[in-house]
Each structure stands twice: as structure tokens, then as C-alpha cells.
Design a protein around this motif. Structure first.
Motif, mmCIF file in Angstrom:
data_model
loop_
_atom_site.group_PDB
_atom_site.id
_atom_site.type_symbol
_atom_site.label_atom_id
_atom_site.label_comp_id
_atom_site.label_asym_id
_atom_site.label_seq_id
_atom_site.Cartn_x
_atom_site.Cartn_y
_atom_site.Cartn_z
ATOM 1 N N TYR A 1 20.332 18.247 8.473
ATOM 2 C CA TYR A 1 20.296 19.069 9.897
ATOM 3 C C TYR A 1 20.293 18.453 10.516
ATOM 4 C CZ TYR A 1 16.633 22.237 7.746
ATOM 5 O OH TYR A 1 15.648 23.205 7.295
ATOM 6 N N GLN A 2 21.350 19.246 11.725
ATOM 7 C CA GLN A 2 21.631 18.967 13.399
ATOM 8 C C GLN A 2 21.126 19.285 14.332
ATOM 9 O OE1 GLN A 2 25.832 19.273 12.076
ATOM 10 N NE2 GLN A 2 26.544 16.941 10.712
ATOM 11 N N ASN A 3 21.053 19.474 15.414
ATOM 12 C CA ASN A 3 20.569 19.708 15.851
ATOM 13 C C ASN A 3 21.660 20.905 16.973
ATOM 14 O OD1 ASN A 3 18.388 18.863 16.270
ATOM 15 N ND2 ASN A 3 18.332 17.301 17.438
ATOM 16 N N CYS A 4 22.354 21.554 16.431
ATOM 17 C CA CYS A 4 23.569 22.517 16.765
ATOM 18 C C CYS A 4 23.199 23.834 17.394
ATOM 19 C CB CYS A 4 24.842 21.975 15.252
ATOM 20 S SG CYS A 4 24.726 20.603 15.352
ATOM 21 N N SER A 5 23.474 24.381 18.338
ATOM 22 C CA SER A 5 23.235 25.557 18.120
ATOM 23 C C SER A 5 24.413 26.934 17.509
ATOM 24 C CB SER A 5 23.284 25.981 19.728
ATOM 25 O OG SER A 5 25.038 25.497 20.062
ATOM 26 N N PRO B 1 29.916 16.534 15.120
ATOM 27 C CA PRO B 1 29.218 16.949 14.006
ATOM 28 C C PRO B 1 29.157 17.911 14.353
ATOM 29 C CG PRO B 1 27.944 14.856 15.323
ATOM 30 C CD PRO B 1 29.385 16.169 16.548
ATOM 31 N N CYS B 2 29.082 19.123 14.930
ATOM 32 C CA CYS B 2 28.146 20.292 15.575
ATOM 33 C C CYS B 2 29.439 21.578 14.641
ATOM 34 C CB CYS B 2 27.903 21.206 16.308
ATOM 35 S SG CYS B 2 26.498 19.967 16.809
ATOM 36 N N ARG B 3 30.522 20.574 15.405
ATOM 37 C CA ARG B 3 31.547 21.748 14.826
ATOM 38 C C ARG B 3 32.287 21.042 13.109
ATOM 39 N NH1 ARG B 3 36.029 21.651 19.129
ATOM 40 N NH2 ARG B 3 37.230 22.861 18.168
ATOM 41 N N ARG B 4 31.885 20.338 12.469
ATOM 42 C CA ARG B 4 32.551 19.708 11.051
ATOM 43 C C ARG B 4 31.300 20.780 10.391
ATOM 44 N NH1 ARG B 4 30.473 13.561 11.861
ATOM 45 N NH2 ARG B 4 31.637 13.288 13.323
ATOM 46 N N PRO B 5 31.316 20.598 9.023
ATOM 47 C CA PRO B 5 31.267 21.587 7.861
ATOM 48 C C PRO B 5 29.379 21.783 8.159
ATOM 49 C CG PRO B 5 32.450 20.089 7.302
ATOM 50 C CD PRO B 5 32.620 20.498 8.008
ATOM 51 N N THR B 6 29.116 22.568 7.565
ATOM 52 C CA THR B 6 27.851 22.491 7.175
ATOM 53 C C THR B 6 27.534 21.284 6.268
ATOM 54 O OG1 THR B 6 26.824 24.209 8.894
ATOM 55 C CG2 THR B 6 25.357 23.661 7.082
ATOM 56 N N GLY C 1 25.569 18.898 -8.569
ATOM 57 C CA GLY C 1 24.999 18.072 -8.672
ATOM 58 C C GLY C 1 25.501 16.465 -7.050
ATOM 59 N N TYR C 2 25.786 16.854 -5.965
ATOM 60 C CA TYR C 2 26.182 16.109 -4.890
ATOM 61 C C TYR C 2 25.702 16.551 -4.079
ATOM 62 C CZ TYR C 2 27.335 12.437 -1.483
ATOM 63 O OH TYR C 2 27.484 11.330 -0.544
ATOM 64 N N ALA C 3 27.088 17.652 -3.486
ATOM 65 C CA ALA C 3 26.804 18.417 -2.468
ATOM 66 C C ALA C 3 27.878 19.609 -2.548
ATOM 67 C CB ALA C 3 26.523 17.022 -0.924
ATOM 68 N N VAL C 4 27.600 20.321 -1.065
ATOM 69 C CA VAL C 4 28.319 21.435 -0.979
ATOM 70 C C VAL C 4 28.368 21.605 0.601
ATOM 71 C CG1 VAL C 4 27.651 24.035 -1.034
ATOM 72 C CG2 VAL C 4 26.577 23.532 -3.161
ATOM 73 N N GLN C 5 29.418 21.497 0.906
ATOM 74 C CA GLN C 5 30.081 22.253 2.502
ATOM 75 C C GLN C 5 30.120 22.779 2.771
ATOM 76 O OE1 GLN C 5 32.597 19.087 4.097
ATOM 77 N NE2 GLN C 5 32.963 18.298 1.479
ATOM 78 N N VAL C 6 29.956 23.937 3.775
ATOM 79 C CA VAL C 6 30.403 25.295 4.061
ATOM 80 C C VAL C 6 31.117 25.539 5.806
ATOM 81 C CG1 VAL C 6 29.525 28.001 4.611
ATOM 82 C CG2 VAL C 6 27.923 26.603 3.605
ATOM 83 N N PHE C 7 32.582 25.918 5.436
ATOM 84 C CA PHE C 7 33.321 25.776 6.410
ATOM 85 C C PHE C 7 33.158 26.779 6.779
ATOM 86 C CE2 PHE C 7 34.434 22.471 3.470
ATOM 87 C CZ PHE C 7 35.550 21.519 4.355
ATOM 88 N N GLN C 8 32.780 26.629 8.679
ATOM 89 C CA GLN C 8 32.787 28.026 8.937
ATOM 90 C C GLN C 8 34.409 29.529 9.381
ATOM 91 O OE1 GLN C 8 30.540 27.676 13.037
ATOM 92 N NE2 GLN C 8 30.331 29.983 13.450
ATOM 93 N N LYS C 9 35.381 29.071 9.019
ATOM 94 C CA LYS C 9 36.506 29.523 8.401
ATOM 95 C C LYS C 9 37.475 29.431 7.122
ATOM 96 C CE LYS C 9 38.707 25.059 9.876
ATOM 97 N NZ LYS C 9 39.361 24.300 11.074
#
Length: 469
Positions: A404-408, A377-382, A331-339
Motif C-alpha cells: 500500500y501507498q497513499n496515492c490517488s 512513489p505514486c508514479r512507480r509500478p504498483t 513466488g515473490y512479487a507482481v508489478q503492474v506498470f500503468q503504461k
């Protein structure tokens, strides 16, 4: 003349006469006793049925502290959670409200009560506010409203947002016939050190069971005379309850929110317990991006109204194909960690916020485990924030859109995802689950290869461990 000799009764004949009499007396006594017992059982069972029927909002009376200056603004936050047809209580202010208030539609707000005069009480805390005495007396004045069939009195500020269904669920764990003082302390170690780790902070709100509140109210004025040197209203209530020998029962669903800035880290790592309250969110960043504080809270209540008991409940699952760690705060947010992160590490609170005060070495020491956020910010979870919800026969679907963040990113980055869909069923906690809570499990469904990830929340199996397979 000699009278005929009357034969004397033998011992056995006396016994034969006495036995029927004794049995008759026993029968009468037993009948009277059985009638009395059955009458007692009937009365006791009737009382028990009433006493131990499920606790509802009808059994709670609220006392809300405010004043005529802040009430005009804060009432819009109270309107979010107040249910006029079910709730009882009052908002206490210092003087009559303005004509503008009288002309407004206030049917969706609690009644306004004018506090009694408190000039007779001393207040000696340098730099504090005398209104602390008036706010403290809200406890006694709420009890004096003399409502019937009360089990709990609940107190908070006009800036306290309660989640009513979850409040009822939390209080239902406890026997309202006993003396209970239920709440929480501050998130900041130093605040607790100064004001007391055993104090229920007033901004978070606290509950007092009916029998304890009656005794406290009866002797409250004489008690607070002994504490003119204290700063706040909650300190006075705590001190008087301590004098009665009652300590605080900690419930982590109440939240003082003694931090500044972005509260995302706190909300996204909520403990496994129903969310009961949040405090002073109008003085923090809005909990959803690109919204005002009020709009953000209204958006949160869309989820609350659909599944109150699941709101903010954190569920962790793993995508084994990409080695991603996923945290769902429903009901609030989902975070995806790239590890891959071990589950205990995901449960730590991210320090997205700032300390309440600066310049003190203890100001940034918190009462829970934290983890730093990466300065890049680009190394934080999405992060994906709640967008829409829908409910049907197959359960509830909540959609979360990417912040959204301007991250490659490369093809194996979660930043390529645009939407996360979460499937769940309405959470209905029983008393055993409330007393011995267990985190739910979730599964990443096969659709995670594209721009949409789908996740299903479910109860964990009996011997299931939450870890990367």
C-alpha cells in the motif's frame, strides 16, 4: 635297395591342408576377441549407467566457511536450506564451538569441522584478514573428507543461502567427469575490475567438479604459498585454478549481491535460469516488507518448497484493455506498470538498491542493464508481494497482495487492484530447457476489471512473440 618314391605334395594340396587350420585359428581368435569385447561393453555400460545417472544432492559435498563467532547467528539461515538426510559436507570454523552450541538441536545443520592451523602461510595484504587463508583451505579440507560417489564440491560462506534443487538442476547440465569451475562474479563492475571478471565470488558460492577438485586439493598448499598478497579466499582458489589452465564457467543463477539497501530490483528481474544462491541478505533490507530478514526468507521458501525451479522466474504479459504491462516474478512479487512498455525495457533491473561502496566514480556502474526508479512513489509500478500459495490437481495458485501507498488514482489505474492471483503448473525443466532456456508466457484472464486480477502462466507457443497486441 631302393625305397619306393614317396609322391611330393602339390601346392594345391598344401593349401587344402592349411585352410582348415587357418580357419580354426581365426575362429579361436575371433571367439577370444568377442569375449573380450563383450566383457568390455558390459563393464563400460555398467560404468556409464552409474556415471551418467541423473545428478542428485547425494552426489554433492558442501564446504562452508565460517568461524565460531558468526556461526551462532548464521546457522539459522543455513538451517533454511540444509537437508540433513540428503546432504553431505561440513561447516569449517576456527575453534571448538561453545557449550551453548553443543546443547542445541543441530540435527538440521551440517556437521562442524575444525579447520587446520594456517600460521605457516604468509598473508601480506594490508588491512585484510588472515582468515582468508583458512577459508581458502576449506577446498582442500573438504576434499580430504574423502566422501564416496562425489560428482561436485560446492563452496560458500555461512551467509550464502543455497537453493538445493536448483543447484542440482544447474550442475546437471555439465559433465562432472570433466574439469569444471562454475560460479559467477560480482554485480558491481569495479569489484570485478579489482578481483577479476573470471573469478567465482565466494559469497555467491561456486562448484568444482570432482576430478578437478582432487587435483587442486593435492597441490593447493604449494600453490597458495605463491599468493600471500591477495585479499580473499576466492582469489586464491581462482588463481590456483588459473594455474591449472581452468577458467570460470559463468552461471547467472549464483548471486553475490554486492549492493546495499533494497534488493527488490535485482530479485524482480531475475534471469531465465534457476535461482541457485543469494548472499548476505541479513545485511540488506528484508526482501518482503514488514518482516524480519529471517521471516522474509522463510516466506520465500514457502514458494521454493512448492515450485523451486520457478522461483523468481520473470514472466511478462499485457492487459490490452487498459494498456498495462505486467511483470510476474513468481513466488515473490507482481508489478503492474500503468503504461505500455516494450519487453526489453521491462527486463532491465530497477535501481532500488545503493552501490556497495561510495566515493568512487565506478561504484555505481553495474554489470547489467538498469533503469532508474521514479522519485515519486505514486508514479512507480504498483507492487504486489507474495501472500499465500496452494497446490492442487489443477496446478498451483499464488496470491499477491498490494504493497500500500497513499496515492490517488483514477478508474483506469492499476492502484485500484488489491490482489493478483497467478495460476501455474510446477516447472520441471529438462536438460534441453536448461541448456537453451526460454521465458514463459502469461495471459491476463477476464477477471481483471475489479479489485482482483487473475493471470495464467503457460509455455509460449512455438512462434509466439511477447508483445502488446
Amino acid at each position: 635297395m631302393q625305397f619306393p618314391k614317396i609322391p611330393t605334395r602339390t601346392k594345391s594340396s598344401k593349401i587344402l591342408i592349411l585352410v582348415p587350420s587357418f580357419i580354426c585359428v581365426l575362429y579361436l581368435l575371433a571367439s577370444a576377441l568377442l569375449l573380450r569385447v563383450s566383457r568390455h561393453v558390459y563393464i563400460h555400460s555398467s560404468l556409464s549407467e552409474g556415471m551418467y545417472a541423473p545428478t542428485t544432492l547425494d552426489h554433492i559435498v558442501f564446504g562452508i566457511s565460517s568461524d565460531k563467532n558468526t556461526w551462532q547467528k548464521q546457522k539459522e539461515y543455513v538451517r533454511l536450506w540444509w537437508k540433513s538426510h540428503q546432504m553431505r559436507g561440513c561447516v569449517f570454523i576456527d575453534s571448538l564451538p561453545s557449550e551453548e552450541y553443543a546443547n542445541n538441536d543441530n540435527t538440521s545443520l551440517p556437521p562442524v569441522c575444525i579447520s587446520e592451523d594456517t600460521t605457516r602461510f604468509r598473508y601480506t595484504y594490508r588491512g585484510g584478514w588472515r582468515s582468508a587463508i583458512r577459508f581458502a583451505r576449506v577446498v582442500a579440507e573438504t576434499v580430504a573428507l574423502n566422501h564416496s560417489d562425489v560428482r561436485w564440491y560446492v563452496f560458500g560462506d555461512d551467509s550464502t543461502v543455497f537453493f538445493p534443487e536448483n543447484l542440482v538442476k544447474t550442475l546437471s547440465k555439465y559433465d562432472h567427469g570433466l574439469w569444471y569451475y562454475i560460479g559467477t562474479n560480482s554485480e558491481i563492475y569495479d569489484q570485478n575490475r579489482i578481483f577479476g571478471f573470471g573469478m567465482g565470488f565466494g559469497g555467491a558460492g561456486f562448484a568444482i567438479s570432482y576430478p578437478l577438485a582432487k587435483v587442486l586439493a593435492k597441490n593447493f598448499d604449494s600453490c597458495i604459498e605463491r599468493y600471500p598478497h591477495l585479499y580473499g579466499a576466492d582469489s586464491r582458489v581462482y588463481s590456483c585454478l588459473a594455474e591449472l589452465g581452468v577458467g570460470l564457467t559463468h552461471e547467472p543463477g549464483f548471486h553475490q549481491v554486492d549492493v546495499q539497501g533494497n534488493t527488490f530490483g535485482l530479485l524482480a528481474a531475475h534471469p531465465v535460469t534457476p535461482l541457485v544462491s543469494l548472499h548476505q541478505l541479513d545485511q540488506r533490507d528484508p526482501i518482503f516488507p514488514n518482516m524480519t530478514t529471517k521471516k522474509a526468507l522463510e516466506h520465500l521458501f514457502e514458494a521454493v518448497n512448492l515450485d523451486s525451479q520457478r522461483i523468481l522466474q520473470q514472466t511478462i504479459c499485457y492487459d490490452k484493455w487498459f494498456s498495462w504491462t505486467i511483470s510476474v516474478s513468481w513466488g515473490y512479487a507482481v508489478q503492474v506498470f500503468q503504461k505500455h512498455l516494450f519487453l526489453p525495457d521491462v527486463l532491465n533491473v530497477q535501481e532500488t538498491f545503493r552501490p556497495w561502496k561510495r566515493g568512487n566514480v565506478l561504484a555505481g556502474v553495474y554489470a547489467f542493464n538498469t533503469m532508474n526508479i521514479d522519485p515519486d512513489p505514486c508514479r512507480r509500478p504498483t507492487v504486489f508481494f507474495l501472500d499465500t500459495l496452494s497446490s492442487g490437481r489443477n496446478g498451483i495458485r499464488s496470491n499477491y497482495k498490494k504493497s500500500y501507498q497513499n496515492c490517488s488514482y483514477d478508474n483506469f489505474s492499476p492502484k485500484k487492484l488489491e490482489v493478483i492471483r497467478v495460476f501455474s503448473h510446477k516447472l520441471e525443466l529438462d536438460i534441453k530447457q536448461l541448456q537453451a532456456p526460454r521465458r514463459h508466457c502469461c495471459d491476463v484472464l477476464p477477471s481483471s476489471a475489479g479489485k482482483v486480477m487473475e493471470i495464467s502462466i503457460r509455455e509460449c507457443k512455438e512462434e509466439e512473440f511477447i508483445h502488446m497486441h
